[in-house]
Every structure is written in C-alpha cells, then in structure tokens.
Design a protein around this motif. Structure first.
Motif, short mmCIF file in Angstrom:
data_model
loop_
_atom_site.label_atom_id
_atom_site.label_comp_id
_atom_site.label_asym_id
_atom_site.label_seq_id
_atom_site.Cartn_x
_atom_site.Cartn_y
_atom_site.Cartn_z
N VAL A 36 0.87 -1.17 0.00
CA VAL A 36 0.00 0.00 0.00
C VAL A 36 0.91 1.22 0.00
O VAL A 36 1.73 1.38 0.92
CB VAL A 36 -0.92 0.04 1.24
N VAL A 37 0.82 2.03 -1.05
CA VAL A 37 1.68 3.21 -1.16
C VAL A 37 0.78 4.43 -1.27
O VAL A 37 -0.14 4.46 -2.10
CB VAL A 37 2.62 3.12 -2.38
N ALA A 38 1.01 5.43 -0.42
CA ALA A 38 0.15 6.61 -0.42
C ALA A 38 1.00 7.85 -0.20
O ALA A 38 1.92 7.84 0.62
CB ALA A 38 -0.90 6.49 0.68
N ALA A 39 0.70 8.90 -0.94
CA ALA A 39 1.48 10.12 -0.79
C ALA A 39 0.63 11.33 -1.16
O ALA A 39 -0.32 11.21 -1.93
CB ALA A 39 2.71 10.08 -1.70
N ASP A 40 1.00 12.49 -0.60
CA ASP A 40 0.27 13.70 -0.96
C ASP A 40 0.76 14.23 -2.31
O ASP A 40 1.66 13.66 -2.94
CB ASP A 40 0.38 14.75 0.15
N GLU A 41 0.17 15.34 -2.77
CA GLU A 41 0.43 15.81 -4.14
C GLU A 41 1.87 16.26 -4.36
O GLU A 41 2.37 16.23 -5.48
CB GLU A 41 -0.52 16.96 -4.48
#
Ligand code: GDD
Ligand code: MG
Length: 332
Positions: A284-289
């Motif tokens: 699961v990979v998540a990042a802001d803009e």
C-alpha cells in the motif's frame, strides 16, 4: 422528524501521517477514492434524506466543519471524551432544539455505498417501535479486533433483539464470534433521545446525564470518564436491536484498508497518489500531491508520505500505527 447526527470528533490515528491532529481522517478525501469530497462531506450528503442534519465535534474542528458542510448544524462538545459523552450530549441538545424526534447517529469517516437509506429507514422505524437502541450489523469478512461484535437472537427479523454485544474482543474471541455468525457493529445507531438518555442514566455516563438535567454540561464533561458508547451503553443494555446492514461498508480504519477501497495494480499494489513501483508486490503506497514515492523489490509494506512525514510498516502491522502516534504525542 428524523435528525441525523454525524460524529466528527475523532482523530483517525491509524491513518497517520495522512491523518494528523489538525487534519483528522474525516477531513480527508482519501485521494479521490470517491471524488474530491472529504469523508465528512460524503457522510453529510448520504444522510441528506433526514429532516435535519447536525455534526458533533470539539472546539478545535468546529470552524472546519462549518466551512466544509455549511448545510449542517454544528454541536460543539465542551471536551473530547469519546463517543459516549458526545452522543449523550447530542441527544440532550437536539431534544432541546428540535423536540420529539428520532436520531440516526453516523460516523463521519466511513465509506458507504449502496442501499443505505432503506436500512436506515428500517432502523429508525425499529427505534420508534421498540423504544430501544438500534445498531447496524455487517457480515464479517475476517476476525478483526478493531470492531464491536453483535450476536443477534435471529437473522430473519427486520430488527432482531441483541443477545450479546462485545466491543473490540481479542483475536481468539473474534475468531470464535465470526464462526458463530455474529455481526460486526457498523458504528451507526438509531434511537430516540429519550431511549438513549434512559439507558445512559444507568451507565458510566450517568454523571453527565445528571449534570445535563441541571443545565451544566461543563461540569458533566469534567465528571464523566472518556468512554465510547459501545463500552458504556451497548455492552450493558438489554434493550438493543440490530438491523442487517445490507449496504457496502468500510470504515477505512487503518492503512491496510486502502487495498479494499482502491483498485489494485497487476502486482497487487494499492496506490494513492504518484508512485513508481519496481518488482514490488502487495504494497500500500500513499502520498500527498507534493511527494513522489519509489519502491524497489519490496512486498507487503505500507509506505505513506504526507507533509514532512514518512511511515513504513508491514501491512500486517498496520494497526500498530496507533503506537507510533502515541509515542510521538509523548514526545510532544
Ligand atoms: N463528536 C465526537 N466526539 N465524535 C467522536 C469522538 C468525540 O469525542 N470520538 C470519536 N468520534 C467519532 C469519530 O470521528 C468516528 O466518526 C466515530 O465517532 C467513531 O469513533 P472511532 O474512534 O472511529 O470508533 P472505532 O472505530 O474505534 O469503533 C467504533 O466503530 C466501529 C466500526 O467502525 C465502534 O462503534 C465499534 O463497535 C465499531 O465496530
Ligand atoms: Mg472508527
């Protein structure tokens, strides 16, 4: 009338660092999983069939709530003491402002799709006819320990009396409950203010109910312990019912939930934001803009990068993010 009460005073700790104290989970859109609307905005739209909608939260987030959902009334709690005091206070305030009514209490930070309104209508009818407390039961898909479990007396009725309610059991007990056909508690409730206040009077929430009788909420919130409605009332009452929640439901409790709510790539990775993954599987990979993430040759990890914070944790330990946040709070 039907009054919807959206509970928006929580912190959503386990989605750190996307969720922070100044930006709890209910204010996130989760990267476009369901468009740009925040979970709170989605929730307020979902309960739009109610005659009135209130959002309850603490002073810290009241402004944000007014800005994001100007169509809803805002109830500001004197202190953050979990959902037990919050729901008692809301029932008391709404009864003062609206008079006789039935409440649909909903968390502000869940993803819900499908036949929500019809299940809600059944629960609201049940709450009026039984004068009891009505919960929503979700068919469990794993022995999760972060939920309440509900044993129904039957699974045929529109609303079935609850035989047993157990909040957040240990893993062994959760496994047994799933085998025995218990429901998960979805965290939504229907009741009249009178029913809830009656049950709360005979619970750890009694000091708050008594202070509210004397129009002294501040004293009530000082006197009452911080406790969720599940422990304080639902586990103890013998006047509770459950309506099957035949809608799609996910509480997006921790990072591993992201793979249930976004489409995974061919290698099983669930990605929110912009990332380059080489020979990577089931992450699961998540990042802001502002942030780009690359991973090479890793498997089964959560990598989350927001603001100036990075979190890396095995997916199976996603619940332990709670411990990280507790330690960071200690450090101040
Ligand atoms: N107004 C207000 N004040 N809201 C609060 C407060 C508070 O002090 N604390 C939490 N909330 C809100 C949260 O924002 C969330 O929308 C909802 O109340 C539930 O709180 P959680 O902290 O997320 O509870 P939980 O997830 O540990 O457990 C509950 O939900 C599960 C399903 O997601 C329980 O009801 C479980 O039994 C249930 O299975
Ligand atoms: Mg929750």
């Amino acid at each position: 009338p039907v009054v919807a009460l959206v509970m928006a005073g929580g912190t959503g700790t386990r989605l750190y660092p996307a969720s922070r104290s100044d930006r709890p989970k209910q204010f996130l859109s989760l990267g476009g999983v369901s468009g740009d609307d925040s979970l709170l905005q989605q929730t307020v739209s979902r309960v739009g069939f109610a005659d009135e909608v209130y959002v309850s939260t603490g002073a810290d987030h009241a402004e944000r709530v007014r800005r994001d959902v100007p169509e809803a009334g805002v109830l500001v709690e004197p202190a953050a003491k979990d959902t037990g005091p919050a729901l008692v206070y809301a029932a008391h305030r709404i009864r003062e402002q609206v008079g006789e009514c039935v409440l649909l209490c909903v968390p502000s930070d869940h993803l819900v799709a499908g036949a929500f309104e019809s299940a809600a209508e059944t629960a609201l009818r049940g709450a009026v006819e039984t004068e009891g407390l009505v919960a929503f039961g979700v068919e469990p898909s794993r022995p999760a320990t972060g939920y309440g479990y509900i044993e129904p007396t039957d699974t045929e009725s529109e609303w079935a009396e609850i035989e047993q309610f157990r909040e957040k059991p240990d893993a062994e007990t959760a496994r047994r409950f799933v085998e025995q056909g218990f429901y998960w508690n979805a965290g939504l409730f229907a009741w009249t203010p009178e029913s809830l206040l009656r049950e709360a009077r005979d619970s750890p929430l009694a000091p708050l109910v008594e202070a509210l009788d004397e129009s002294d909420p501040e004293r009530g919130f000082r006197a009452v312990e911080a406790v969720s409605i599940d422990y304080a009332v639902m586990e103890r009452t013998d006047d509770a019912y459950v309506v099957p929640a035949d809608f799609e439901w996910d509480d997006v409790g921790a990072w591993d939930a992201i793979e249930r709510v976004v489409e995974r790539d061919d290698d099983g990775n669930a990605v929110l934001g912009d990332a380059l993954l080489l020979d990577a599987e089931d992450n699961v990979v998540a990042a802001d803009e502002e942030t780009h993430v690359s991973t090479v040759g890793v498997e089964g990890l959560v990598v989350a990068a927001y603001d100036d914070r990075v979190l890396v944790v095995p997916k199976d330990d996603a619940q332990r993010v709670r411990e990280v946040v507790a330690k960071l709070r200690e450090r101040g």
